[in-house]
Write a protein that holds these residues in place. Structure first.
Motif, short mmCIF file in Angstrom:
data_model
loop_
_atom_site.label_atom_id
_atom_site.label_comp_id
_atom_site.label_asym_id
_atom_site.label_seq_id
_atom_site.Cartn_x
_atom_site.Cartn_y
_atom_site.Cartn_z
N SER A 1 0.81 -1.22 0.00
CA SER A 1 0.00 0.00 0.00
C SER A 1 0.84 1.27 0.00
N THR B 1 -12.20 4.83 -8.11
CA THR B 1 -10.93 4.29 -8.61
C THR B 1 -11.14 2.95 -9.31
N GLU B 2 -10.39 2.76 -10.39
CA GLU B 2 -10.45 1.49 -11.13
C GLU B 2 -9.22 0.64 -10.85
N HIS B 3 -8.28 1.22 -10.10
CA HIS B 3 -7.01 0.52 -9.86
C HIS B 3 -7.05 -0.18 -8.51
N ASP B 4 -5.99 -0.91 -8.25
CA ASP B 4 -5.85 -1.60 -6.97
C ASP B 4 -5.65 -0.57 -5.86
N ILE B 5 -6.47 -0.64 -4.81
CA ILE B 5 -6.39 0.33 -3.70
C ILE B 5 -5.02 0.29 -3.04
N GLU B 6 -4.39 -0.88 -3.03
CA GLU B 6 -3.09 -1.04 -2.34
C GLU B 6 -2.02 -0.12 -2.91
N HIS B 7 -2.13 0.26 -4.18
CA HIS B 7 -1.11 1.09 -4.79
C HIS B 7 -1.42 2.58 -4.67
N ILE C 1 -4.57 5.80 -4.27
CA ILE C 1 -5.58 6.41 -5.14
C ILE C 1 -5.20 7.87 -5.36
N THR D 1 -4.81 -2.06 4.15
CA THR D 1 -5.50 -3.19 3.53
C THR D 1 -5.10 -4.53 4.13
N GLN D 2 -4.22 -4.52 5.12
CA GLN D 2 -3.80 -5.78 5.74
C GLN D 2 -3.45 -5.53 7.20
#
Length: 474
Positions: free
Chosen positions: A8, A80-86, A88, A106-107
């Motif tokens: 993240s 957002t269309e991308h992975d939240i971990e990277h 926004i 996220t973890q």
């Protein structure tokens, strides 16, 4: 158990871009704080989201802010269309003011905290997240942002960077706050008197002056010089190095008394000039206890409501923040519930009712009933959606209002309404509000120089020698 690096917070981000971990109280104080960190990234721990969820119910300002912060987060995450971990990108959600990214936890993160810090407490969980992020990303500045002083102390004790949320602060140093007055130097006329024009109009003397000091003057600022040629004046126009001054009315003289009240010092005289001026729609009065803020305001209000008929009635409200323990629910109507908070109003009405010595007991009783019929006491809680037309609105103890609440109150003013805001920024009782972030400081700074607003900081206490001495030494 070994922890993998959280995806993240990616390592490609330049070290100059800081990572701010937000405590819940920052979002509940200012939901727009998500967009206030410019090019830097922000990180929301899961404990912050849990606390937001726990505080969303209710009608208080804090609950409303918690709901708004949740709505902002939902809007950002849903789009957002991308992975939240990277992370926004925030740029698309706030008109491009924030260039950083939003990261959500996220973890599970199990940070190694000292055993004496209870792991179940949300504050300590957030500190654990900050510690873990700092260890995982040693090249980045990871900073905890919190309005909670003790949490910042705990974080610093563990070697973590922690800051207060500064964006809502109008001024870092309240000594720089606009006072509404300007003392003229002794050589003022020598430097500014050349080519001066003067004329008489409506009982006032006007001076058109030219010189370097004019650039420091603001419209409706009061200027004074108490030398051999005393001058008390109000700035009416400013254009470059030219200004127009208008002499003030002398409310210290009994001939110009306001509902039997006369000014006892220079600042009180300036305050009455602002309060009695129909062209000034918004007046702010700052000063410690006993400087006469409420008395002068009520006297001017009664004069303009009952005698001059400029306003139809006086509406008085104040923030119901107790100094000590709360006394619980109060019975009765809105006005009856507000009465215990309105001791200052009753005290000042007693003074104003005794100003007419010739009226006798019956005359004073009739005047008291007339005054009470024209003064309405209202609660701040029911102000949304209202519009006051031709009213004299007094907001007392305004230092306890947030900038957002202050905006809500002032925008109630309709045609012909005058708003007077009173307070002492040294007596703030609202949690998380400081002298620099109070709504009172906010409006004084934002309204300075507007042609229909006036401000005076009252310096001298006029209550009693005991109160003056207590304010000085205690």
């Amino acid at each position: 158990m070994a922890q993998r690096k959280p995806a993240s917070v990616v390592t490609r981000i330049p070290a100059s871009v800081k990572l701010f971990v937000l405590d819940t109280n920052v979002l509940m104080h200012d939901p727009t704080s998500l967009f206030r960190f410019e090019e830097h990234d922000i990180y929301i721990p899961m404990a912050t989201l849990e606390e937001l969820d726990a505080n969303k119910k209710g009608m208080s300002e804090v609950s409303r802010n918690a709901r708004q912060a949740s709505r902002f987060l939902d809007e950002i995450v849903s789009a957002t269309e991308h992975d939240i971990e990277h992370g926004i990108e925030l740029k698309a959600h706030n008109g491009g003011h924030a260039g950083g990214r939003l990261f959500l936890q996220t973890q599970a993160i199990i940070g190694e905290l000292p055993a004496r810090l209870a792991s179940g407490k949300a504050d300590n969980q957030i500190i654990g997240v900050v510690k873990h992020l700092q260890e995982a990303h040693s090249k980045r500045h990871v900073i905890l942002v919190s309005k909670d002083i003790n949490m910042r102390i705990k974080a610093r004790a563990l070697g973590l960077a922690a800051e207060d949320y500064f964006n809502d602060k109008v001024l870092e140093d309240t000594d720089l706050l606009h006072t509404g007055t300007l003392e003229l130097p002794t050589d003022f006329w020598d430097k500014h008197g050349k080519g001066m024009e003067s004329w008489q109009q409506s009982g006032h003397t006007f001076y058109r002056i030219h010189g370097p000091l004019c650039t420091r003057m603001m419209v409706n600022q009061f200027v004074h010089q108490d030398a051999d040629r005393p001058l008390h004046a109000q700035v009416m126009e400013v254009s470059g190095k030219t200004a127009v001054l208008q002499t003030t009315r002398d409310y210290a003289h009994q001939r110009h008394n306001v509902w039997g009240i006369t000014a006892r010092n220079r600042e009180q005289n300036f305050a009455l000039n602002a309060l009695m001026n129909p062209d000034i729609d918004f007046v702010t009065l700052l000063g410690q206890a006993g400087t006469g803020k409420t008395l002068l305001t009520l006297a001017a209000g009664l004069m303009q409501t009952l005698e001059q008929k400029t306003y139809s009635e006086i509406i008085m409200t104040r923030v119901t923040v107790p100094v000590g323990e709360d006394i619980g629910f109060l019975p009765g109507t809105e006005e009856e519930k507000m009465n215990p908070w309105m001791g200052a109003l009753e005290d000042n009405l007693d003074v104003l009712n005794k100003t007419d010595d010739e009226a006798g007991e019956w005359g004073r009783a009739a005047t008291r009933d007339l005054i009470r019929s024209r003064i309405k006491v209202k609660s701040l809680n029911f102000m949304r959606g209202r519009t006051f037309i031709k009213k004299y609105l007094i907001i007392d103890e305004a230092q306890n209002l947030t900038p957002k609440q202050m905006k809500t109150m002032i925008t109630r003013a309709g045609p012909g309404t005058k708003v007077v805001v009173l307070g002492n920024i040294g007596q703030i009782d609202t949690p998380y509000l400081t002298e620099g972030s109070s709504g009172l400081t906010y409006v004084v700074d934002r309204f300075k120089g507007w042609s229909h607003s006036g401000h005076v900081t009252l310096m001298r206490g006029e209550r009693s020698r005991l109160a003056d001495y207590a304010a000085e030494v205690l």
